[in-house]
Design a protein around this motif. Structure first.
Motif, PDB file in Angstrom:
ATOM      1  N   LEU A  20     -41.413 -18.792 -10.585  1.00 19.24           N
ATOM      2  CA  LEU A  20     -42.082 -18.384  -9.350  1.00 19.24           C
ATOM      3  C   LEU A  20     -41.812 -19.343  -8.206  1.00 19.24           C
ATOM      4  CD1 LEU A  20     -45.548 -17.320 -10.816  1.00 19.24           C
ATOM      5  CD2 LEU A  20     -43.492 -15.931 -10.465  1.00 19.24           C
ATOM      6  N   GLY A  21     -41.102 -20.433  -8.468  1.00 16.64           N
ATOM      7  CA  GLY A  21     -40.837 -21.399  -7.408  1.00 16.64           C
ATOM      8  C   GLY A  21     -42.027 -22.299  -7.176  1.00 16.64           C
ATOM      9  N   ASP A  22     -42.222 -22.684  -5.936  1.00 16.37           N
ATOM     10  CA  ASP A  22     -43.281 -23.619  -5.557  1.00 16.37           C
ATOM     11  C   ASP A  22     -44.620 -22.885  -5.554  1.00 16.37           C
ATOM     12  OD1 ASP A  22     -44.871 -25.614  -4.447  1.00 16.37           O
ATOM     13  OD2 ASP A  22     -44.042 -25.375  -2.425  1.00 16.37           O
ATOM     14  N   ALA A  23     -45.354 -23.023  -6.646  1.00 19.19           N
ATOM     15  CA  ALA A  23     -46.656 -22.376  -6.788  1.00 19.19           C
ATOM     16  C   ALA A  23     -47.522 -23.255  -7.681  1.00 19.19           C
ATOM     17  CB  ALA A  23     -46.510 -20.980  -7.394  1.00 19.19           C
ATOM     18  N   GLY A  24     -48.834 -23.096  -7.548  1.00 19.81           N
ATOM     19  CA  GLY A  24     -49.767 -23.846  -8.375  1.00 19.81           C
ATOM     20  C   GLY A  24     -50.906 -22.960  -8.817  1.00 19.81           C
ATOM     21  N   ARG A  25     -51.849 -23.550  -9.519  1.00 21.85           N
ATOM     22  CA  ARG A  25     -52.995 -22.793 -10.024  1.00 21.85           C
ATOM     23  C   ARG A  25     -54.279 -23.288  -9.372  1.00 21.85           C
ATOM     24  NH1 ARG A  25     -51.529 -19.668 -14.400  1.00 21.85           N
ATOM     25  NH2 ARG A  25     -49.580 -20.258 -15.463  1.00 21.85           N
ATOM     26  N   HIS A  26     -55.164 -22.317  -9.083  1.00 18.92           N
ATOM     27  CA  HIS A  26     -56.442 -22.662  -8.470  1.00 18.92           C
ATOM     28  C   HIS A  26     -57.483 -21.618  -8.865  1.00 18.92           C
ATOM     29  CE1 HIS A  26     -59.546 -23.518  -5.480  1.00 18.92           C
ATOM     30  NE2 HIS A  26     -58.955 -24.703  -5.333  1.00 18.92           N
ATOM     31  N   ILE A  64     -52.952 -18.046  -9.668  1.00 20.48           N
ATOM     32  CA  ILE A  64     -51.689 -18.553  -9.110  1.00 20.48           C
ATOM     33  C   ILE A  64     -51.708 -18.474  -7.584  1.00 20.48           C
ATOM     34  CG2 ILE A  64     -49.193 -18.223  -8.958  1.00 20.48           C
ATOM     35  CD1 ILE A  64     -49.260 -17.217 -11.830  1.00 20.48           C
ATOM     36  N   VAL A  65     -51.375 -19.603  -6.952  1.00 19.63           N
ATOM     37  CA  VAL A  65     -51.268 -19.693  -5.494  1.00 19.63           C
ATOM     38  C   VAL A  65     -49.829 -20.060  -5.145  1.00 19.63           C
ATOM     39  CG1 VAL A  65     -52.119 -20.812  -3.405  1.00 19.63           C
ATOM     40  CG2 VAL A  65     -53.660 -20.492  -5.349  1.00 19.63           C
ATOM     41  N   PRO A  66     -49.035 -19.119  -4.607  1.00 18.79           N
ATOM     42  CA  PRO A  66     -47.685 -19.458  -4.168  1.00 18.79           C
ATOM     43  C   PRO A  66     -47.728 -20.209  -2.841  1.00 18.79           C
ATOM     44  CG  PRO A  66     -48.142 -17.162  -3.665  1.00 18.79           C
ATOM     45  CD  PRO A  66     -49.360 -17.701  -4.377  1.00 18.79           C
ATOM     46  N   LEU A  67     -46.813 -21.145  -2.655  1.00 19.16           N
ATOM     47  CA  LEU A  67     -46.763 -21.956  -1.433  1.00 19.16           C
ATOM     48  C   LEU A  67     -45.365 -21.973  -0.813  1.00 19.16           C
ATOM     49  CD1 LEU A  67     -49.010 -24.682  -2.969  1.00 19.16           C
ATOM     50  CD2 LEU A  67     -49.625 -23.357  -0.957  1.00 19.16           C
ATOM     51  N   HIS A  68     -44.336 -22.072  -1.628  1.00 15.99           N
ATOM     52  CA  HIS A  68     -42.946 -21.901  -1.209  1.00 15.99           C
ATOM     53  C   HIS A  68     -42.577 -22.753  -0.003  1.00 15.99           C
ATOM     54  CE1 HIS A  68     -42.928 -18.802  -4.145  1.00 15.99           C
ATOM     55  NE2 HIS A  68     -43.541 -17.883  -3.422  1.00 15.99           N
ATOM     56  N   LYS A  69     -42.937 -24.030  -0.075  1.00  9.89           N
ATOM     57  CA  LYS A  69     -42.716 -24.913   1.074  1.00  9.89           C
ATOM     58  C   LYS A  69     -41.236 -25.063   1.416  1.00  9.89           C
ATOM     59  CE  LYS A  69     -41.974 -29.225   2.915  1.00  9.89           C
ATOM     60  NZ  LYS A  69     -40.907 -30.219   2.681  1.00  9.89           N
ATOM     61  N   GLU A 126     -55.262 -29.504  -9.139  1.00 10.48           N
ATOM     62  CA  GLU A 126     -56.083 -28.602  -8.329  1.00 10.48           C
ATOM     63  C   GLU A 126     -56.341 -29.154  -6.930  1.00 10.48           C
ATOM     64  OE1 GLU A 126     -59.547 -26.705 -10.253  1.00 10.48           O
ATOM     65  OE2 GLU A 126     -60.699 -27.421  -8.513  1.00 10.48           O
ATOM     66  N   LEU A 127     -56.564 -30.452  -6.810  1.00  8.43           N
ATOM     67  CA  LEU A 127     -56.851 -31.034  -5.501  1.00  8.43           C
ATOM     68  C   LEU A 127     -55.672 -30.838  -4.544  1.00  8.43           C
ATOM     69  CD1 LEU A 127     -58.577 -34.347  -4.605  1.00  8.43           C
ATOM     70  CD2 LEU A 127     -56.260 -33.944  -3.758  1.00  8.43           C
ATOM     71  N   VAL A 128     -54.460 -31.093  -5.012  1.00  5.29           N
ATOM     72  CA  VAL A 128     -53.289 -30.977  -4.142  1.00  5.29           C
ATOM     73  C   VAL A 128     -53.000 -29.510  -3.834  1.00  5.29           C
ATOM     74  CG1 VAL A 128     -50.803 -31.401  -3.957  1.00  5.29           C
ATOM     75  CG2 VAL A 128     -52.321 -33.168  -4.870  1.00  5.29           C
ATOM     76  N   VAL A 129     -53.100 -28.636  -4.822  1.00  3.34           N
ATOM     77  CA  VAL A 129     -52.891 -27.205  -4.572  1.00  3.34           C
ATOM     78  C   VAL A 129     -53.889 -26.709  -3.529  1.00  3.34           C
ATOM     79  CG1 VAL A 129     -52.983 -24.897  -5.607  1.00  3.34           C
ATOM     80  CG2 VAL A 129     -51.880 -26.773  -6.843  1.00  3.34           C
ATOM     81  N   GLU A 130     -55.138 -27.140  -3.655  1.00  6.23           N
ATOM     82  CA  GLU A 130     -56.164 -26.724  -2.696  1.00  6.23           C
ATOM     83  C   GLU A 130     -55.870 -27.249  -1.295  1.00  6.23           C
ATOM     84  OE1 GLU A 130     -60.296 -26.566  -4.055  1.00  6.23           O
ATOM     85  OE2 GLU A 130     -60.767 -27.983  -2.448  1.00  6.23           O
ATOM     86  N   TRP A 131     -55.490 -28.496  -1.203  1.00  6.59           N
ATOM     87  CA  TRP A 131     -55.159 -29.089   0.100  1.00  6.59           C
ATOM     88  C   TRP A 131     -53.999 -28.356   0.756  1.00  6.59           C
ATOM     89  CZ3 TRP A 131     -51.717 -33.959   0.556  1.00  6.59           C
ATOM     90  CH2 TRP A 131     -51.625 -34.370   1.897  1.00  6.59           C
TER      91      TRP A 131
END
Length: 435
Positions: free
Chosen positions: A282-288, A300-305, A366-371
């Motif tokens: 999925l590339g640049d993504a995290g969980r929240h 899953i929260v995609p960010l794709h920076k 979680e902290l970094v994904v949320e930020w």
């Protein structure tokens, strides 16, 4: 000496070394619809909004929001824009701004080698792609001394000029007669020793994630071969995207969000630390926990920076070929530490616990994904007030806000609060391929 990546516990199934899940889907296999939908700017925006709502409702153990500070943030961004661009002629936020660090127009000399504007555009996309993929955090200690000018550059500017010099020297090309090219065979040859030498890395000048960056570039070569419809026959090149769009773009018009989805579909497999679900990268993504669904995309929260950074950086080369990229507000802010640090440093995002500058937080934590998700959602909220205060119309879009803009403002306030170099308010343990 251990790299930053070696110090990060790897979440199960999220790294190439967790091969079982990754290898369960063959190259070119389409993911299930719900996973494929995450490869889009719309998914980034929607799911970051869910995280914003979660935090606004007071459910986060990490951050609180102070909406009353957003006007002050917008005002600060306007102040920075007026100081840096008094005529309000703001360029796109892209890798091309870094290529001119120190006020030196480095690209024009290279571009002049190509009489054909289409080949010039191909070469520009080649170098922008390789350079963007090398653009994740360099760390606080690394510096690059430009041989020609003697300038000493750090962070994004240093990475940009080092990669441009590497491109000029032919390191990305398989043909010595055409050095200013990036192709799959040339990328196959990139190893840690080559990259370290080109980037002047040594015991006194460490660069985060040298091997991880090499892996990413070699992965790019593989991805180019897997999509001849986009990148042409051998020698496969990122720059062949020009030819793809000249063939397929109606009246030469390209939708920005559609271009991003194309890049994500083509390149998601290359990210060494990207999230993999059911064998599909999925590339640049995290969980929240703010994101709840009944399918495989749960949490899953995609960010794709970096992919969006690449999309922004391809606009100008495509325009060189006579194409027009439209719908720029369809893309989102880049979820990185300058944009995100701005909101923390000016009080719009309030950490619930005092920040310890010595502690490094995991990029998948979680902290970094949320930020990062809050960075996307809050930057969206700045676009209209900044545009209005500057007296501009809809032509002032997200890439202008970032350039003018939130990235510069984030750097400025960080240097004021944490001189001399202005590190991020939240330190992140990264392998040089995401953040």
């Amino acid at each position: 000496m251990a790299t930053a990546a070696e110090a990060i516990p790897e979440p199960s199934g999220t790294h190439p070394r967790a091969t079982a899940d990754r290898l369960s889907s063959a190259p070119g296999t389409a993911p299930p619809a719900e996973l494929g939908a995450l490869r889009s700017a719309a998914a980034v925006r929607m799911r970051c909004e869910l995280v914003h709502r979660w935090v606004a409702e007071g459910r986060s153990p990490h951050f609180a929001l102070d909406d009353d500070m957003l006007p002050a943030v917008a005002g600060y961004v306007v102040e920075v824009i007026r100081a840096e661009y008094p005529d309000l002629n703001i360029p796109y936020h892209s890798r091309w701004r870094h290529f001119s660090a120190g006020g030196i127009d480095r690209w024009s000399e290279l571009a002049s080698r190509f009489a054909d504007p289409i080949e010039r555009a191909r070469s520009a996309i080649d170098v922008a792609t390789a350079s963007v993929l090398l653009d994740a955090s360099a760390g606080d200690a690394w510096r690059y001394r430009e041989p020609e000018s003697g300038l000493v550059l750090a962070r994004s500017e240093g990475l940009a000029i080092a990669s441009l010099d590497m491109f000029r020297s032919g390191c990305f090309s398989s043909d010595a007669g055409e050095p200013c090219r990036v192709d799959a065979v040339g990328l196959d040859r990139i190893d840690a020793r080559t990259l370290a030498a080109q980037f002047q890395v040594g015991p006194e000048n460490p660069l985060i994630g040298v091997e991880q960056r090499c892996s990413l570039l070699r992965g790019l070569g593989t991805a180019l071969r897997e999509r001849p419809d986009l990148f042409g026959p051998p020698p496969e090149r990122p720059g062949r995207l020009v030819d793809h769009y000249l063939r397929t773009a109606p009246e030469g018009r390209i939708d920005a969000a559609g271009m991003l989805s194309t890049l994500l579909e083509a390149f998601s497999s290359i990210w060494p630390s990207g999230l993999v679900v059911q064998g599909f990268p999925l590339g640049d993504a995290g969980r929240h926990p703010a994101v709840r669904t009944s399918d495989a995309t749960d949490r899953i929260v995609p960010l794709h920076k970096l992919s969006q950074w690449l999309a922004y950086s391809l606009i100008e080369p495509l325009e060189t070929a006579g194409l027009k990229v439209e719908g720029l507000d369809g893309l989102t802010a880049l979820a990185e530490y300058r944009n995100g640090g701005l909101f923390i440093d000016l009080g719009a995002i309030r950490p619930r616990q005092p920040l310890d500058g010595r502690r490094r937080h995991e990029v998948q934590g979680e902290l970094v994904v949320e930020w990062r998700a809050l960075t996307v959602a809050l930057t969206d909220r700045l676009l209209a007030p900044v545009r209005s205060e500057l007296g501009l119309d809809a032509g002032f879009a997200m890439p202008h806000l970032l350039q003018g803009g939130t990235w510069s403002a984030g750097r400025k306030v960080a240097r004021a609060l944490r001189p001399p170099d202005g590190p991020s308010p939240i330190m992140v343990a990264t392998d040089g391929t995401v953040f």
